[in-house]
Design a protein around this motif. Structure first.
Motif, PDB file in Angstrom:
ATOM      1  N   ILE A  45       0.842  -1.208   0.000  1.00 53.80           N
ATOM      2  CA  ILE A  45       0.000   0.000   0.000  1.00 53.80           C
ATOM      3  C   ILE A  45       0.870   1.247   0.000  1.00 53.80           C
ATOM      4  O   ILE A  45       0.614   2.201  -0.753  1.00 53.80           O
ATOM      5  CB  ILE A  45      -0.982  -0.018   1.183  1.00 53.80           C
ATOM      6  CG1 ILE A  45      -1.986  -1.166   1.009  1.00 53.80           C
ATOM      7  CG2 ILE A  45      -1.703   1.319   1.326  1.00 53.80           C
ATOM      8  CD1 ILE A  45      -2.818  -1.462   2.240  1.00 53.80           C
ATOM      9  N   ASN A  46       1.919   1.247   0.807  1.00 55.79           N
ATOM     10  CA  ASN A  46       2.837   2.384   0.837  1.00 55.79           C
ATOM     11  C   ASN A  46       3.488   2.600  -0.534  1.00 55.79           C
ATOM     12  O   ASN A  46       3.583   3.730  -1.018  1.00 55.79           O
ATOM     13  CB  ASN A  46       3.913   2.167   1.901  1.00 55.79           C
ATOM     14  CG  ASN A  46       4.912   3.303   1.963  1.00 55.79           C
ATOM     15  OD1 ASN A  46       4.525   4.469   2.007  1.00 55.79           O
ATOM     16  ND2 ASN A  46       6.183   2.972   1.960  1.00 55.79           N
ATOM     17  N   SER A  47       3.914   1.517  -1.161  1.00 56.70           N
ATOM     18  CA  SER A  47       4.539   1.626  -2.481  1.00 56.70           C
ATOM     19  C   SER A  47       3.552   2.149  -3.519  1.00 56.70           C
ATOM     20  O   SER A  47       3.929   2.929  -4.405  1.00 56.70           O
ATOM     21  CB  SER A  47       5.089   0.267  -2.917  1.00 56.70           C
ATOM     22  OG  SER A  47       6.113  -0.146  -2.041  1.00 56.70           O
ATOM     23  N   ALA A  48       2.289   1.738  -3.411  1.00 54.75           N
ATOM     24  CA  ALA A  48       1.270   2.239  -4.335  1.00 54.75           C
ATOM     25  C   ALA A  48       1.061   3.737  -4.147  1.00 54.75           C
ATOM     26  O   ALA A  48       0.935   4.487  -5.126  1.00 54.75           O
ATOM     27  CB  ALA A  48      -0.042   1.483  -4.126  1.00 54.75           C
ATOM     28  N   ILE A  49       1.036   4.187  -2.903  1.00 54.84           N
ATOM     29  CA  ILE A  49       0.889   5.620  -2.624  1.00 54.84           C
ATOM     30  C   ILE A  49       2.069   6.388  -3.214  1.00 54.84           C
ATOM     31  O   ILE A  49       1.899   7.424  -3.852  1.00 54.84           O
ATOM     32  CB  ILE A  49       0.767   5.872  -1.109  1.00 54.84           C
ATOM     33  CG1 ILE A  49      -0.561   5.331  -0.588  1.00 54.84           C
ATOM     34  CG2 ILE A  49       0.936   7.356  -0.770  1.00 54.84           C
ATOM     35  CD1 ILE A  49      -0.649   5.270   0.928  1.00 54.84           C
ATOM     36  N   GLU A  50       3.278   5.867  -3.006  1.00 54.09           N
ATOM     37  CA  GLU A  50       4.469   6.545  -3.524  1.00 54.09           C
ATOM     38  C   GLU A  50       4.463   6.599  -5.050  1.00 54.09           C
ATOM     39  O   GLU A  50       4.793   7.634  -5.641  1.00 54.09           O
ATOM     40  CB  GLU A  50       5.734   5.844  -3.025  1.00 54.09           C
ATOM     41  CG  GLU A  50       5.984   6.054  -1.553  1.00 54.09           C
ATOM     42  CD  GLU A  50       7.234   5.352  -1.057  1.00 54.09           C
ATOM     43  OE1 GLU A  50       7.829   4.546  -1.824  1.00 54.09           O
ATOM     44  OE2 GLU A  50       7.609   5.591   0.101  1.00 54.09           O
ATOM     45  N   ALA A  51       4.082   5.493  -5.691  1.00 54.01           N
ATOM     46  CA  ALA A  51       4.040   5.476  -7.156  1.00 54.01           C
ATOM     47  C   ALA A  51       3.003   6.457  -7.682  1.00 54.01           C
ATOM     48  O   ALA A  51       3.252   7.188  -8.659  1.00 54.01           O
ATOM     49  CB  ALA A  51       3.739   4.061  -7.655  1.00 54.01           C
TER      50      ALA A  51
END
Length: 128
Positions: A77-83
């Protein structure tokens, strides 16, 4: 009635197959592009079997292994937010920075919770 999105499927077996394919693509993208996800996955591959071995009950085994899966979920989820933030703009923006920081904080809290869960199961065995 709200208009339906042309990007939403109607259901059925085809939808399930496509959803699985998209999920696997997401895992692959996280593995290729996110060092933290790779590190946490390697750690989970080592610690999940250890947790299954160290747990005395089904509940302990589920807690020890499930917390590690939780770390991976929060990292995704964090990686999706960053992307998404980077797709919007790579310029400094306080709201995008805040979104990234909050996602990172979620990962930190999950890691701390995981450490606490492991400690709560294992430390009493070493003390008594």
């Amino acid at each position: 009635m709200t208009p339906s999105s042309p990007y939403k499927s109607t259901g059925g077996l085809i939808r399930i197959i496509r959803a699985l394919r998209y999920s696997l693509q997401g895992l692959g993208a996280a593995w290729r592009h996110e060092a933290a996800f790779r590190q946490e996955t390697i750690l989970a591959v080592i610690l999940i079997p250890l947790g299954l071995w160290l747990g005395n009950t089904a509940g302990e085994r589920l807690l020890l292994s499930g917390m590690l899966v939780g770390v991976l979920i929060v990292e995704l989820i964090n990686s999706a937010i960053e992307a998404l933030a980077d797709a919007i703009s790579t310029d400094q923006h306080p709201l995008l920075g805040r979104a990234k920081d909050i996602g990172s904080a979620a990962v930190l809290l999950m890691l701390l919770l995981t450490g606490a869960a492991w400690a709560s199961v294992l430390i009493p065995r070493w003390i008594f």
